[in-house]
Structures are given as C-alpha cells and as structure tokens.
Design a protein around this motif. Structure first.
Motif, mmCIF file in Angstrom:
data_model
loop_
_atom_site.group_PDB
_atom_site.id
_atom_site.type_symbol
_atom_site.label_atom_id
_atom_site.label_comp_id
_atom_site.label_asym_id
_atom_site.label_seq_id
_atom_site.Cartn_x
_atom_site.Cartn_y
_atom_site.Cartn_z
ATOM 1 N N MET A 1 7.773 15.706 -21.601
ATOM 2 C CA MET A 1 7.177 14.979 -20.469
ATOM 3 C C MET A 1 7.907 15.319 -19.170
ATOM 4 O O MET A 1 9.117 15.548 -19.177
ATOM 5 C CB MET A 1 7.256 13.470 -20.717
ATOM 6 N N ASP A 2 7.157 15.330 -18.086
ATOM 7 C CA ASP A 2 7.749 15.648 -16.785
ATOM 8 C C ASP A 2 8.699 14.560 -16.316
ATOM 9 O O ASP A 2 8.501 13.372 -16.588
ATOM 10 C CB ASP A 2 6.646 15.810 -15.725
ATOM 11 N N GLU A 3 9.716 15.005 -15.592
ATOM 12 C CA GLU A 3 10.614 14.034 -14.953
ATOM 13 C C GLU A 3 9.900 13.399 -13.761
ATOM 14 O O GLU A 3 9.099 14.043 -13.090
ATOM 15 C CB GLU A 3 11.880 14.742 -14.459
ATOM 16 N N ILE A 4 10.201 12.130 -13.512
ATOM 17 C CA ILE A 4 9.625 11.416 -12.372
ATOM 18 C C ILE A 4 10.686 11.373 -11.281
ATOM 19 O O ILE A 4 11.793 10.875 -11.505
ATOM 20 C CB ILE A 4 9.213 9.978 -12.778
ATOM 21 N N ASP A 5 10.366 11.914 -10.117
ATOM 22 C CA ASP A 5 11.346 11.929 -9.025
ATOM 23 C C ASP A 5 11.577 10.530 -8.473
ATOM 24 O O ASP A 5 12.710 10.078 -8.366
ATOM 25 C CB ASP A 5 10.881 12.877 -7.906
ATOM 26 N N ILE A 6 10.484 9.841 -8.106
ATOM 27 C CA ILE A 6 10.610 8.492 -7.548
ATOM 28 C C ILE A 6 9.575 7.567 -8.180
ATOM 29 O O ILE A 6 8.377 7.873 -8.189
ATOM 30 C CB ILE A 6 10.438 8.473 -6.011
ATOM 31 N N LEU A 7 10.059 6.441 -8.698
ATOM 32 C CA LEU A 7 9.192 5.372 -9.171
ATOM 33 C C LEU A 7 9.206 4.306 -8.084
ATOM 34 O O LEU A 7 10.232 3.658 -7.856
ATOM 35 C CB LEU A 7 9.726 4.804 -10.494
ATOM 36 N N CYS A 8 8.101 4.169 -7.373
ATOM 37 C CA CYS A 8 8.005 3.182 -6.288
ATOM 38 C C CYS A 8 7.372 1.911 -6.828
ATOM 39 O O CYS A 8 6.240 1.941 -7.320
ATOM 40 C CB CYS A 8 7.150 3.730 -5.139
ATOM 41 N N VAL A 9 8.124 0.817 -6.755
ATOM 42 C CA VAL A 9 7.665 -0.452 -7.311
ATOM 43 C C VAL A 9 7.577 -1.482 -6.190
ATOM 44 O O VAL A 9 8.569 -1.756 -5.511
ATOM 45 C CB VAL A 9 8.646 -0.964 -8.395
ATOM 46 N N GLY A 10 6.390 -2.055 -5.999
ATOM 47 C CA GLY A 10 6.300 -3.073 -4.948
ATOM 48 C C GLY A 10 4.933 -3.206 -4.320
ATOM 49 O O GLY A 10 3.905 -2.933 -4.940
ATOM 50 N N GLU A 11 4.950 -3.599 -3.039
ATOM 51 C CA GLU A 11 3.718 -3.990 -2.366
ATOM 52 C C GLU A 11 2.834 -2.816 -1.955
ATOM 53 O O GLU A 11 3.295 -1.850 -1.362
ATOM 54 C CB GLU A 11 4.035 -4.848 -1.128
ATOM 55 N N VAL A 12 1.575 -2.926 -2.353
ATOM 56 C CA VAL A 12 0.552 -2.042 -1.810
ATOM 57 C C VAL A 12 -0.388 -2.961 -1.047
ATOM 58 O O VAL A 12 -0.817 -3.994 -1.551
ATOM 59 C CB VAL A 12 -0.149 -1.200 -2.903
ATOM 60 N N LEU A 13 -0.658 -2.605 0.206
ATOM 61 C CA LEU A 13 -1.376 -3.496 1.122
ATOM 62 C C LEU A 13 -2.414 -2.729 1.924
ATOM 63 O O LEU A 13 -2.363 -1.505 2.016
ATOM 64 C CB LEU A 13 -0.387 -4.116 2.130
ATOM 65 N N VAL A 14 -3.303 -3.482 2.528
ATOM 66 C CA VAL A 14 -4.144 -2.898 3.569
ATOM 67 C C VAL A 14 -3.579 -3.419 4.884
ATOM 68 O O VAL A 14 -3.464 -4.623 5.090
ATOM 69 C CB VAL A 14 -5.624 -3.278 3.400
ATOM 70 N N ASP A 15 -3.149 -2.501 5.747
ATOM 71 C CA ASP A 15 -2.638 -2.851 7.077
ATOM 72 C C ASP A 15 -3.776 -2.781 8.081
ATOM 73 O O ASP A 15 -4.485 -1.766 8.142
ATOM 74 C CB ASP A 15 -1.572 -1.833 7.537
ATOM 75 N N PHE A 16 -3.933 -3.840 8.848
ATOM 76 C CA PHE A 16 -4.823 -3.771 10.001
ATOM 77 C C PHE A 16 -3.920 -3.702 11.226
ATOM 78 O O PHE A 16 -3.284 -4.691 11.592
ATOM 79 C CB PHE A 16 -5.755 -4.987 10.050
ATOM 80 N N ILE A 17 -3.820 -2.497 11.794
ATOM 81 C CA ILE A 17 -2.909 -2.264 12.922
ATOM 82 C C ILE A 17 -3.677 -2.400 14.233
ATOM 83 O O ILE A 17 -4.758 -1.825 14.403
ATOM 84 C CB ILE A 17 -2.232 -0.886 12.819
ATOM 85 N N GLY A 18 -3.117 -3.196 15.134
ATOM 86 C CA GLY A 18 -3.759 -3.456 16.414
ATOM 87 C C GLY A 18 -4.073 -2.191 17.193
ATOM 88 O O GLY A 18 -3.305 -1.234 17.188
ATOM 89 N N HIS A 19 -5.213 -2.201 17.849
ATOM 90 C CA HIS A 19 -5.629 -1.033 18.636
ATOM 91 C C HIS A 19 -5.031 -1.083 20.050
ATOM 92 O O HIS A 19 -4.737 -0.050 20.644
ATOM 93 C CB HIS A 19 -7.158 -1.002 18.710
ATOM 94 N N GLN A 20 -4.818 -2.287 20.573
ATOM 95 C CA GLN A 20 -4.237 -2.433 21.911
ATOM 96 C C GLN A 20 -2.724 -2.210 21.828
ATOM 97 O O GLN A 20 -2.053 -2.787 20.971
ATOM 98 C CB GLN A 20 -4.512 -3.833 22.498
ATOM 99 N N GLU A 21 -2.211 -1.378 22.725
ATOM 100 C CA GLU A 21 -0.776 -1.050 22.692
ATOM 101 C C GLU A 21 0.067 -2.096 23.402
ATOM 102 O O GLU A 21 -0.356 -2.687 24.392
ATOM 103 C CB GLU A 21 -0.537 0.311 23.361
ATOM 104 N N GLY A 22 1.272 -2.292 22.887
ATOM 105 C CA GLY A 22 2.283 -3.101 23.563
ATOM 106 C C GLY A 22 1.979 -4.578 23.681
ATOM 107 O O GLY A 22 2.506 -5.253 24.556
#
Length: 308
Positions: A1-22
């Motif tokens: 079996m292949d080695e796994i470089d990184i096992l990422c465990v945690g939050e998967v989310l949908v980000d709604f990032i604001g369109h207006q800056e600052g």
C-alpha cells in the motif's frame, strides 16, 4: 500500500467570503462561495503540490456536501474517509474580506461529527504527518476522536501537526481549550500559530519568547509563529529563534487561507527532508502567492512544486 504523506483531519466547510473589500460582515452585501476549512485547504494545497493526501471530515447529505466532495475529488484528494450524514447539514461560515484576520460567523452542524471508524490503525501506520486544527478540536465527537487517534498516530511513529486557529466563539470555555491544546501538545506536534490566534488564546499580548516557552514547556520541540506582513519566527527547543521577513506584495487580494498556504508549504518541504530554513522559505513563497489570489491558490502552485 502507498504511504500517505498527510492525513488531514478536521473541518470541511463552505466559506462565503465577502465581495466588498475592507469591511466587516455588518457592511458586507454580497458573498462568493468557496471551499473552506483550514485542514481542507492544507489537503487541497498539498495534493496540488504532488503529495498523497487523505481528508478525514464529515459533511451533510446536501448540495454543499456534494460541492465539497466534487471539489476535493477534482484535485485528487482521497475522499474515501469523508463521511456524509443525512441528519446534519454541511457546516457554513460567513467571512469578511479584509487585509488582516477576517471577521467570521460560523453555522456548524456536520463538521464536528468525526468518528473513530473514519481513521483506521492501518491508515495511521502508513501516514507520515497527522494534521489537525484547533477549530476541529473545539467540539465533540470530533474532539475525542482526534485526541484518541493523535495518541495512536504518535505511538505508531507518525509526526503530528496542528494549526492553533483558536477562536473563543467556537469553544465552551477558554479553560477547556487550554486543556485540549495541552493534551495534543504531549504528542510533540509541529505547531503553527499566528499572532492573532495567540492574542485570542491568551487574551493579552505576550512577548514571543513567552509564547514559545509556553509550548516548549508542554513538550513541543518546534513552534512556528506567523506574524502577517512582518513574516515569521520559528523556535526549536534549545536553539536560536529563526526570523524571516514576509515576501513583499503590492496588493493583498484576500488574506483568507494565507496561513493554510504557508503551512502547506512548510509541511511539503518538511516531508521532502528540507532544512527548517528551507521549509520557512517555501512556506513564505506559498503564502505570498495566496495573498495575491481570492479563493484557492492559482495553478502556478504546480510550477512552484517543480522548482523545489
């Protein structure tokens, strides 16, 4: 079996990032949808850098969950350990668009429902780096699962990693956060923290030396403190602190995910056996690339990996 470089465990989310800056959320009118979650960003970035990466997370059986699965699969992230729940909705976060650390409002449901069945001993035995976040550790059952599996990973000789992206609003109390963080620190993880995270965690500005000493005292050898436009400091127990400046950028387009880009570069270089100075150099280059792009890193990330 292949080695796994990184096992990422945690939050998967949908980000709604604001369109207006600052502006903060109360002034933001429009939002654009992006794949989010710190370990998710690390998984995506690492896969695009050519690493074998697995994402362990949970989504709802809904349109956002489908969007997440499709996005991860399109890049080549292994999603066999992504659980889909019918009775929970995919977690969503609204984020302001700003030059500093963004303002955010979380709507959490499925993300914290990570269970032990998602992380087998066999998977851990093939893993080089087990990576998680303070966000993921903030709520059960994920908290219990991650601490138990972190112990198992450590005992199997896996190197642990954590992004201490602490936010008070995600935790029952600061006291509980410290207890959980100290428990994870017993496994001597590579730690990535930011000045903003530390200000929120300790609720006061501490000299950098005190921050490093706190974590070294908990059993951590390597602590990386990101300083935004001022660059980075890294402390290894018993060695001189390394300081490196940030790469100069004309215009910051989006600061969301810059820390994740930095840490993806660091872990990539670490896995490749680079020196700590080289790890920081590559990390800073990737962070600079992210700051100049809204949402995900550009496809030139693939070119960067070939240059290393």
């Amino acid at each position: 079996m292949d080695e796994i470089d990184i096992l990422c465990v945690g939050e998967v989310l949908v980000d709604f990032i604001g369109h207006q800056e600052g502006v903060l959320i109360n002034e933001t009118r429009d939002y654009h949808r992006y794949l989010g979650g710190s370990p998710t960003n690390v998984a995506m970035n690492s896969t695009r850098l050519g690493l074998n990466t697995i994402m362990v997370a949970t989504v709802g059986d809904d349109g956002f969950g489908s969007y997440i699965t499709e996005r991860l699969t399109s890049v080549g992230v292994n999603t066999n350990h992504l659980k889909v729940l019918e009775n929970k909705s995919t977690s969503v976060i609204f984020v302001s668009r700003s030059e500093g650390t963004p303002d955010f409002i979380p709507y959490r449901s499925a993300d914290c429902c990570i269970d032990e069945e998602q992380i087998s001993r066999e998977i851990l035995s093939r893993t080089k780096i087990f990576h998680t976040t303070c966000f993921a550790l903030s709520k059960n059952p994920a908290q219990k699962t991650i601490l138990k599996k972190a112990q198992e990973a450590h005992d199997l000789g896996c190197k642990l990693s954590i992004d201490l992206n602490y936010a008070r609003k995600l935790w029952k109390s600061q006291k509980k956060a410290f207890k959980v963080i100290k428990t994870y620190c017993q496994f001597n993880p590579l730690i990535k923290i930011s000045e903003d995270d530390m200000l929120r965690l300790f609720e006061k500005e501490l000299p950098h030396e005190e921050i490093f000493d706190f974590f070294h005292h908990q059993g951590v050898d390597t602590v990386c403190l990101t300083l935004g436009s001022k660059g980075v400091k890294l402390s290894q127990k018993g060695k001189e602190v390394i300081q490196m400046p940030a790469i100069k950028i004309d215009k910051v387009m989006d600061s969301t995910g810059a820390g994740d880009a930095f840490w993806s570069g660091f872990l990539f270089a670490y896995i490749k056996g680079k020196s700590i100075n080289e790890c920081l150099d590559i990390a800073l280059k990737l962070a600079a690339l992210k700051l100049q792009n809204v949402g995900r890193l550009p496809d030139s990330i693939n070119i960067l990996s070939k240059l290393l």
